[in-house]
Write a protein that holds these residues in place. Structure first.
Motif, PDB file in Angstrom:
ATOM      1  N   SER A  43       0.824  -1.202   0.000  1.00  0.00           N
ATOM      2  CA  SER A  43       0.000   0.000   0.000  1.00  0.00           C
ATOM      3  C   SER A  43       0.863   1.259   0.000  1.00  0.00           C
ATOM      4  O   SER A  43       2.011   1.245   0.476  1.00  0.00           O
ATOM      5  N   ASP A  44       0.290   2.353  -0.488  1.00  0.00           N
ATOM      6  CA  ASP A  44       0.954   3.649  -0.389  1.00  0.00           C
ATOM      7  C   ASP A  44       1.072   4.102   1.066  1.00  0.00           C
ATOM      8  O   ASP A  44       1.722   5.119   1.349  1.00  0.00           O
ATOM      9  N   ASP A  45       0.496   3.338   1.982  1.00  0.00           N
ATOM     10  CA  ASP A  45       0.702   3.620   3.404  1.00  0.00           C
ATOM     11  C   ASP A  45       2.191   3.560   3.752  1.00  0.00           C
ATOM     12  O   ASP A  45       2.627   4.219   4.694  1.00  0.00           O
ATOM     13  N   ALA A  46       2.958   2.788   2.995  1.00  0.00           N
ATOM     14  CA  ALA A  46       4.406   2.717   3.244  1.00  0.00           C
ATOM     15  C   ALA A  46       5.046   4.085   3.037  1.00  0.00           C
ATOM     16  O   ALA A  46       5.948   4.474   3.789  1.00  0.00           O
ATOM     17  N   ILE A  47       4.566   4.825   2.037  1.00  0.00           N
ATOM     18  CA  ILE A  47       5.077   6.178   1.802  1.00  0.00           C
ATOM     19  C   ILE A  47       4.692   7.064   2.986  1.00  0.00           C
ATOM     20  O   ILE A  47       5.511   7.833   3.492  1.00  0.00           O
ATOM     21  N   ALA A  48       3.460   6.918   3.439  1.00  0.00           N
ATOM     22  CA  ALA A  48       3.001   7.708   4.587  1.00  0.00           C
ATOM     23  C   ALA A  48       3.837   7.399   5.830  1.00  0.00           C
ATOM     24  O   ALA A  48       4.154   8.308   6.612  1.00  0.00           O
ATOM     25  N   MET A  49       4.220   6.134   6.005  1.00  0.00           N
ATOM     26  CA  MET A  49       5.040   5.764   7.162  1.00  0.00           C
ATOM     27  C   MET A  49       6.413   6.424   7.107  1.00  0.00           C
ATOM     28  O   MET A  49       7.055   6.610   8.138  1.00  0.00           O
ATOM     29  N   ALA A  50       6.852   6.797   5.920  1.00  0.00           N
ATOM     30  CA  ALA A  50       8.153   7.448   5.760  1.00  0.00           C
ATOM     31  C   ALA A  50       8.080   8.954   5.997  1.00  0.00           C
ATOM     32  O   ALA A  50       9.114   9.621   6.032  1.00  0.00           O
ATOM     33  N   SER A  51       6.890   9.488   6.181  1.00  0.00           N
ATOM     34  CA  SER A  51       6.706  10.941   6.270  1.00  0.00           C
ATOM     35  C   SER A  51       7.275  11.585   7.525  1.00  0.00           C
ATOM     36  O   SER A  51       7.454  12.802   7.562  1.00  0.00           O
ATOM     37  N   GLY A  52       7.590  10.831   8.531  1.00  0.00           N
ATOM     38  CA  GLY A  52       8.142  11.407   9.751  1.00  0.00           C
ATOM     39  C   GLY A  52       9.659  11.489   9.774  1.00  0.00           C
ATOM     40  O   GLY A  52      10.233  12.087  10.684  1.00  0.00           O
ATOM     41  N   PHE A  53      10.330  10.951   8.757  1.00  0.00           N
ATOM     42  CA  PHE A  53      11.782  10.876   8.773  1.00  0.00           C
ATOM     43  C   PHE A  53      12.525  12.078   8.190  1.00  0.00           C
ATOM     44  O   PHE A  53      13.707  12.261   8.498  1.00  0.00           O
ATOM     45  N   PRO A  54      11.924  12.913   7.344  1.00  0.00           N
ATOM     46  CA  PRO A  54      12.685  14.001   6.728  1.00  0.00           C
ATOM     47  C   PRO A  54      13.312  14.959   7.743  1.00  0.00           C
ATOM     48  O   PRO A  54      12.823  15.125   8.857  1.00  0.00           O
ATOM     49  N   VAL A  55      14.388  15.564   7.272  1.00  0.00           N
ATOM     50  CA  VAL A  55      15.179  16.533   8.039  1.00  0.00           C
ATOM     51  C   VAL A  55      15.646  15.897   9.352  1.00  0.00           C
ATOM     52  O   VAL A  55      15.581  16.492  10.417  1.00  0.00           O
ATOM     53  N   GLY A  56      16.097  14.675   9.234  1.00  0.00           N
ATOM     54  CA  GLY A  56      16.676  13.998  10.389  1.00  0.00           C
ATOM     55  C   GLY A  56      15.672  13.599  11.438  1.00  0.00           C
ATOM     56  O   GLY A  56      15.878  13.851  12.624  1.00  0.00           O
ATOM     57  N   ILE A  57      14.586  12.998  11.050  1.00  0.00           N
ATOM     58  CA  ILE A  57      13.489  12.528  11.893  1.00  0.00           C
ATOM     59  C   ILE A  57      12.707  13.720  12.454  1.00  0.00           C
ATOM     60  O   ILE A  57      13.039  14.273  13.500  1.00  0.00           O
ATOM     61  N   GLY A  58      11.724  14.101  11.698  1.00  0.00           N
ATOM     62  CA  GLY A  58      10.810  15.151  12.134  1.00  0.00           C
ATOM     63  C   GLY A  58      11.454  16.508  12.337  1.00  0.00           C
ATOM     64  O   GLY A  58      11.000  17.297  13.153  1.00  0.00           O
ATOM     65  N   GLY A  59      12.521  16.780  11.598  1.00  0.00           N
ATOM     66  CA  GLY A  59      13.181  18.067  11.714  1.00  0.00           C
ATOM     67  C   GLY A  59      14.181  18.162  12.848  1.00  0.00           C
ATOM     68  O   GLY A  59      14.745  19.228  13.097  1.00  0.00           O
TER      69      GLY A  59
END
Length: 154
Positions: A43-59
């Motif tokens: 599922s595209d839920d996998a992409i959603a699960m990756a959404s918290g990682f940018p900028v070194g884990i949530g900024g």
């Protein structure tokens, strides 16, 4: 899983373009790229699960989001889905390989250190993050192809 030839340069460019266009951040771009290139039935839920990682884990500036996305992809392909399944050993080994390659090439995994002295969102910052996203997608795809004996071109 796909039976087509995987062009690693195209994998790199696809991930970079997702980031460059602002479609996805680093971790999301890596997951979306690997999911699509390898025709993973997830599922595209996998992409959603990756959404918290940018900028070194949530900024927070910790571990680079691109490498986190790559580790997620290794898990999507080689990880366990049942308790006590030994497949976890393969996922861990290959994730360690991805980690070590990134560290060898970039000296650090910490987003804060990788972007030290850069203004967030500046051309220099964006160019580096785009490159790191492409590098991780490339390396991840290369590992997947090698382990599954898939044909590659570069």
């Amino acid at each position: 899983m796909t039976d087509k030839v995987i062009n690693l340069s195209e994998v790199r460019h696809l991930a970079e373009d997702y980031y460059r266009r602002g479609d996805f951040y680093c971790s999301e771009a890596v997951v979306k790229t690997i999911k699509d290139v390898f025709d993973l039935d997830i599922s595209d839920d996998a992409i959603a699960m990756a959404s918290g990682f940018p900028v070194g884990i949530g900024g927070s500036g910790c571990t680079c989001g691109a490498i986190n996305g790559g580790v997620m992809c290794i898990g999507m392909v080689f990880g366990r889905r049942e308790a006590k399944d030994d497949k976890v050993q393969t996922a861990m080994k290959l994730s360690g390989e991805l980690h070590d390659n990134f560290k060898h090439n970039n000296k650090h995994l910490c987003c804060r250190i990788l972007t030290r002295g850069m203004v967030k969102g500046s051309k220099k910052h964006m160019d580096q993050c785009i490159r790191l996203t492409g590098d991780v997608a490339y390396d991840c795809a290369k590992i997947i192809c090698r382990e599954l004996n898939l044909q590659i071109e570069d």
